[in-house]
Design a protein around this motif. Structure first.
Motif, PDB file in Angstrom:
ATOM      1  N   LEU A  48       0.820  -1.217   0.000  1.00  0.00           N
ATOM      2  CA  LEU A  48       0.000   0.000   0.000  1.00  0.00           C
ATOM      3  C   LEU A  48       0.855   1.268   0.000  1.00  0.00           C
ATOM      4  O   LEU A  48       0.311   2.380   0.004  1.00  0.00           O
ATOM      5  N   HIS A  49       2.175   1.080   0.022  1.00  0.00           N
ATOM      6  CA  HIS A  49       3.119   2.208  -0.026  1.00  0.00           C
ATOM      7  C   HIS A  49       2.912   3.175   1.129  1.00  0.00           C
ATOM      8  O   HIS A  49       2.935   4.402   0.966  1.00  0.00           O
ATOM      9  N   VAL A  50       2.684   2.611   2.306  1.00  0.00           N
ATOM     10  CA  VAL A  50       2.594   3.410   3.526  1.00  0.00           C
ATOM     11  C   VAL A  50       3.437   2.715   4.594  1.00  0.00           C
ATOM     12  O   VAL A  50       3.813   1.547   4.447  1.00  0.00           O
ATOM     13  N   THR A  51       3.721   3.438   5.664  1.00  0.00           N
ATOM     14  CA  THR A  51       4.475   2.819   6.753  1.00  0.00           C
ATOM     15  C   THR A  51       3.534   1.923   7.567  1.00  0.00           C
ATOM     16  O   THR A  51       2.316   2.124   7.587  1.00  0.00           O
ATOM     17  N   SER A  52       4.116   0.979   8.244  1.00  0.00           N
ATOM     18  CA  SER A  52       3.318   0.091   9.102  1.00  0.00           C
ATOM     19  C   SER A  52       2.604   0.905  10.185  1.00  0.00           C
ATOM     20  O   SER A  52       1.460   0.623  10.536  1.00  0.00           O
ATOM     21  N   ASN A  53       3.268   1.936  10.683  1.00  0.00           N
ATOM     22  CA  ASN A  53       2.680   2.775  11.723  1.00  0.00           C
ATOM     23  C   ASN A  53       1.459   3.534  11.213  1.00  0.00           C
ATOM     24  O   ASN A  53       0.419   3.599  11.883  1.00  0.00           O
ATOM     25  N   THR A  54       1.554   4.078   9.996  1.00  0.00           N
ATOM     26  CA  THR A  54       0.421   4.805   9.405  1.00  0.00           C
ATOM     27  C   THR A  54      -0.754   3.877   9.177  1.00  0.00           C
ATOM     28  O   THR A  54      -1.901   4.207   9.499  1.00  0.00           O
ATOM     29  N   LEU A  55      -0.474   2.701   8.636  1.00  0.00           N
ATOM     30  CA  LEU A  55      -1.542   1.736   8.389  1.00  0.00           C
ATOM     31  C   LEU A  55      -2.198   1.312   9.697  1.00  0.00           C
ATOM     32  O   LEU A  55      -3.433   1.223   9.784  1.00  0.00           O
ATOM     33  N   SER A  56      -1.404   1.091  10.716  1.00  0.00           N
ATOM     34  CA  SER A  56      -1.941   0.664  12.015  1.00  0.00           C
ATOM     35  C   SER A  56      -2.880   1.720  12.589  1.00  0.00           C
ATOM     36  O   SER A  56      -3.966   1.400  13.095  1.00  0.00           O
ATOM     37  N   LYS A  57      -2.482   2.973  12.527  1.00  0.00           N
ATOM     38  CA  LYS A  57      -3.302   4.052  13.085  1.00  0.00           C
ATOM     39  C   LYS A  57      -4.635   4.170  12.363  1.00  0.00           C
ATOM     40  O   LYS A  57      -5.686   4.349  12.985  1.00  0.00           O
ATOM     41  N   LYS A  58      -4.612   4.083  11.030  1.00  0.00           N
ATOM     42  CA  LYS A  58      -5.845   4.218  10.253  1.00  0.00           C
ATOM     43  C   LYS A  58      -6.787   3.041  10.487  1.00  0.00           C
ATOM     44  O   LYS A  58      -7.999   3.215  10.647  1.00  0.00           O
ATOM     45  N   ILE A  59      -6.238   1.850  10.496  1.00  0.00           N
ATOM     46  CA  ILE A  59      -7.070   0.661  10.707  1.00  0.00           C
ATOM     47  C   ILE A  59      -7.648   0.659  12.121  1.00  0.00           C
ATOM     48  O   ILE A  59      -8.829   0.362  12.330  1.00  0.00           O
ATOM     49  N   LYS A  60      -6.820   1.008  13.090  1.00  0.00           N
ATOM     50  CA  LYS A  60      -7.267   1.054  14.485  1.00  0.00           C
ATOM     51  C   LYS A  60      -8.394   2.070  14.662  1.00  0.00           C
ATOM     52  O   LYS A  60      -9.391   1.829  15.354  1.00  0.00           O
ATOM     53  N   SER A  61      -8.268   3.220  13.993  1.00  0.00           N
ATOM     54  CA  SER A  61      -9.282   4.272  14.088  1.00  0.00           C
ATOM     55  C   SER A  61     -10.606   3.827  13.486  1.00  0.00           C
ATOM     56  O   SER A  61     -11.678   4.138  14.014  1.00  0.00           O
ATOM     57  N   LYS A  62     -10.545   3.061  12.392  1.00  0.00           N
ATOM     58  CA  LYS A  62     -11.754   2.663  11.685  1.00  0.00           C
ATOM     59  C   LYS A  62     -12.429   1.456  12.314  1.00  0.00           C
ATOM     60  O   LYS A  62     -13.662   1.409  12.444  1.00  0.00           O
ATOM     61  N   PHE A  63     -11.650   0.455  12.716  1.00  0.00           N
ATOM     62  CA  PHE A  63     -12.224  -0.824  13.139  1.00  0.00           C
ATOM     63  C   PHE A  63     -12.042  -1.134  14.624  1.00  0.00           C
ATOM     64  O   PHE A  63     -12.462  -2.186  15.083  1.00  0.00           O
ATOM     65  N   ASN A  64     -11.362  -0.236  15.342  1.00  0.00           N
ATOM     66  CA  ASN A  64     -11.144  -0.437  16.770  1.00  0.00           C
ATOM     67  C   ASN A  64     -10.247  -1.637  17.053  1.00  0.00           C
ATOM     68  O   ASN A  64     -10.276  -2.204  18.147  1.00  0.00           O
ATOM     69  N   LYS A  65      -9.497  -2.051  16.061  1.00  0.00           N
ATOM     70  CA  LYS A  65      -8.549  -3.151  16.219  1.00  0.00           C
ATOM     71  C   LYS A  65      -7.385  -2.923  15.266  1.00  0.00           C
ATOM     72  O   LYS A  65      -7.513  -2.217  14.266  1.00  0.00           O
ATOM     73  N   THR A  66      -6.252  -3.515  15.570  1.00  0.00           N
ATOM     74  CA  THR A  66      -5.057  -3.306  14.756  1.00  0.00           C
ATOM     75  C   THR A  66      -5.084  -4.186  13.504  1.00  0.00           C
ATOM     76  O   THR A  66      -5.814  -5.186  13.464  1.00  0.00           O
ATOM     77  N   PRO A  67      -4.270  -3.839  12.489  1.00  0.00           N
ATOM     78  CA  PRO A  67      -4.178  -4.706  11.314  1.00  0.00           C
ATOM     79  C   PRO A  67      -3.754  -6.128  11.674  1.00  0.00           C
ATOM     80  O   PRO A  67      -4.263  -7.096  11.107  1.00  0.00           O
ATOM     81  N   SER A  68      -2.848  -6.261  12.630  1.00  0.00           N
ATOM     82  CA  SER A  68      -2.401  -7.597  13.043  1.00  0.00           C
ATOM     83  C   SER A  68      -3.549  -8.396  13.636  1.00  0.00           C
ATOM     84  O   SER A  68      -3.679  -9.600  13.384  1.00  0.00           O
ATOM     85  N   GLN A  69      -4.408  -7.728  14.416  1.00  0.00           N
ATOM     86  CA  GLN A  69      -5.581  -8.407  14.975  1.00  0.00           C
ATOM     87  C   GLN A  69      -6.527  -8.852  13.864  1.00  0.00           C
ATOM     88  O   GLN A  69      -7.096  -9.948  13.917  1.00  0.00           O
ATOM     89  N   ILE A  70      -6.706  -8.016  12.850  1.00  0.00           N
ATOM     90  CA  ILE A  70      -7.589  -8.360  11.735  1.00  0.00           C
ATOM     91  C   ILE A  70      -7.051  -9.575  10.986  1.00  0.00           C
ATOM     92  O   ILE A  70      -7.798 -10.503  10.651  1.00  0.00           O
ATOM     93  N   ILE A  71      -5.757  -9.596  10.745  1.00  0.00           N
ATOM     94  CA  ILE A  71      -5.150 -10.735  10.044  1.00  0.00           C
ATOM     95  C   ILE A  71      -5.315 -12.010  10.880  1.00  0.00           C
ATOM     96  O   ILE A  71      -5.694 -13.068  10.360  1.00  0.00           O
ATOM     97  N   GLN A  72      -5.067 -11.892  12.178  1.00  0.00           N
ATOM     98  CA  GLN A  72      -5.234 -13.045  13.072  1.00  0.00           C
ATOM     99  C   GLN A  72      -6.678 -13.532  13.066  1.00  0.00           C
ATOM    100  O   GLN A  72      -6.944 -14.743  13.018  1.00  0.00           O
ATOM    101  N   GLU A  73      -7.619 -12.588  13.116  1.00  0.00           N
ATOM    102  CA  GLU A  73      -9.031 -12.966  13.133  1.00  0.00           C
ATOM    103  C   GLU A  73      -9.445 -13.634  11.833  1.00  0.00           C
ATOM    104  O   GLU A  73     -10.275 -14.558  11.834  1.00  0.00           O
ATOM    105  N   MET A  74      -8.884 -13.185  10.716  1.00  0.00           N
ATOM    106  CA  MET A  74      -9.172 -13.832   9.429  1.00  0.00           C
ATOM    107  C   MET A  74      -8.701 -15.278   9.448  1.00  0.00           C
ATOM    108  O   MET A  74      -9.413 -16.186   8.993  1.00  0.00           O
ATOM    109  N   VAL A  75      -7.499 -15.494   9.966  1.00  0.00           N
ATOM    110  CA  VAL A  75      -6.944 -16.849  10.035  1.00  0.00           C
ATOM    111  C   VAL A  75      -7.812 -17.729  10.943  1.00  0.00           C
ATOM    112  O   VAL A  75      -8.180 -18.855  10.580  1.00  0.00           O
ATOM    113  N   ILE A  76      -8.153 -17.198  12.116  1.00  0.00           N
ATOM    114  CA  ILE A  76      -8.948 -17.974  13.082  1.00  0.00           C
ATOM    115  C   ILE A  76     -10.348 -18.236  12.544  1.00  0.00           C
ATOM    116  O   ILE A  76     -10.887 -19.343  12.695  1.00  0.00           O
TER     117      ILE A  76
END
Length: 277
Positions: free
Chosen positions: A191-219
């Motif tokens: 996505l051509h963004v920093t991991s920190n920028t992506l984390s902040k935006k995802i956290k703001s929108k979904f109330n969870k981090t990108p890593s949590q979303i990936i984990q939840e998809m796997v589970i």
């Protein structure tokens, strides 16, 4: 009313202050203010609220004031939401969607309507003929009403509308690559963004981090495979791109609280399993 696979109960919110998880689907109905915690992600609630959870999600209901909580519990052996998806399209809307909120507010009229069906369920005599069909009908009505109300909150059917265009792209990328790529940096680079920028935006929108979303998809995918197919745990581990069954079981137990084999034992294998061969 007591039944292994289907029941309605009424508890104080104090009952759910500690982490609660079991093999049932749940529909919670309550009126008050506080926080719902689902797999350690917090959501605020205010007023008349309905809340949905799936088997072995770790949940808490926290309220400063004690409130009454009505809970409808059903096992997949009693009512399989995948098998009945044509009648009530609740799977992915009310249950099992990592992007949508698990609860929403109700008008007083709808709240009382659902509460009335809870009461009707408690009045059913399980020894009577066709009691199972009657109970399933009441459950379907509750699910249909809830699906209708939640759809009103998603009029454009778009889960993401935001000035940060990468949000939708992140969703698409996770759905495409989550089996093989579980590191945040992979998605941030695409996505051509920093991991920190992506984390902040995802956290703001979904109330969870990108890593949590990936984990939840796997589970979520793991739970589907365990419950909706007859594949062995070893086969599922391979399909989910784990090195071996041991590492998959360790990962699953870390986030779910029980092993994949125990999850299958508790939830059973769905009646639609033969459709997924």
């Amino acid at each position: 009313m007591k039944n292994t696979f289907f029941s309605v109960q009424k508890e104080s919110s104090e009952y759910f202050r500690n982490i609660f998880a079991d093999s049932m689907y749940h529909i919670f109905l309550f009126d008050g203010n506080g926080k719902i915690v689902v797999d350690f992600v917090e959501y605020d609630f205010t007023g008349k609220t309905v809340f949905f959870s799936s088997p072995f999600q770790n949940i808490q209901i926290v309220s400063e004031a004690q409130i009454d909580v009505e809970v409808l519990n059903f096992h997949s052996d009693f009512y399989c939401i995948e098998f009945h998806k044509k009648e009530v399209a609740c799977n992915g809307l009310l249950f099992n969607n990592i992007y949508l909120f698990p609860h929403f507010s109700l008008t007083e009229q709808v709240y009382l309507e659902i509460s009335e069906y809870f009461s009707k369920i408690q009045e059913v005599n399980h020894n009577e003929d066709f009691s199972g069909s009657v109970l399933q009908s009441y459950l379907q009505l509750i699910l249909a009403i809830s699906s209708r109300e939640k759809n009103k909150l998603l009029p454009d059917k778009e889960l993401i509308k935001d000035e940060f265009n990468e949000l939708k792209s992140f969703q698409n990328l996770v759905e495409e690559h989550f089996l093989s790529e579980k590191n945040l940096s992979f998605y941030a680079d695409l996505l051509h963004v920093t991991s920190n920028t992506l984390s902040k935006k995802i956290k703001s929108k979904f109330n969870k981090t990108p890593s949590q979303i990936i984990q939840e998809m796997v589970i979520l995918e793991a739970k589907k495979q365990i419950h909706l197919t007859r594949k062995s745990i070893k086969e599922i581990a391979v399909e989910l791109n784990f090195n071996d069954e041991f590492h998959f079981s360790k990962y699953f137990k870390k986030y779910v609280g029980i092993s994949p084999s125990q999850f299958r034992k508790e939830t059973g294998i769905s009646i639609v399993a033969d459709l997924y061969k």
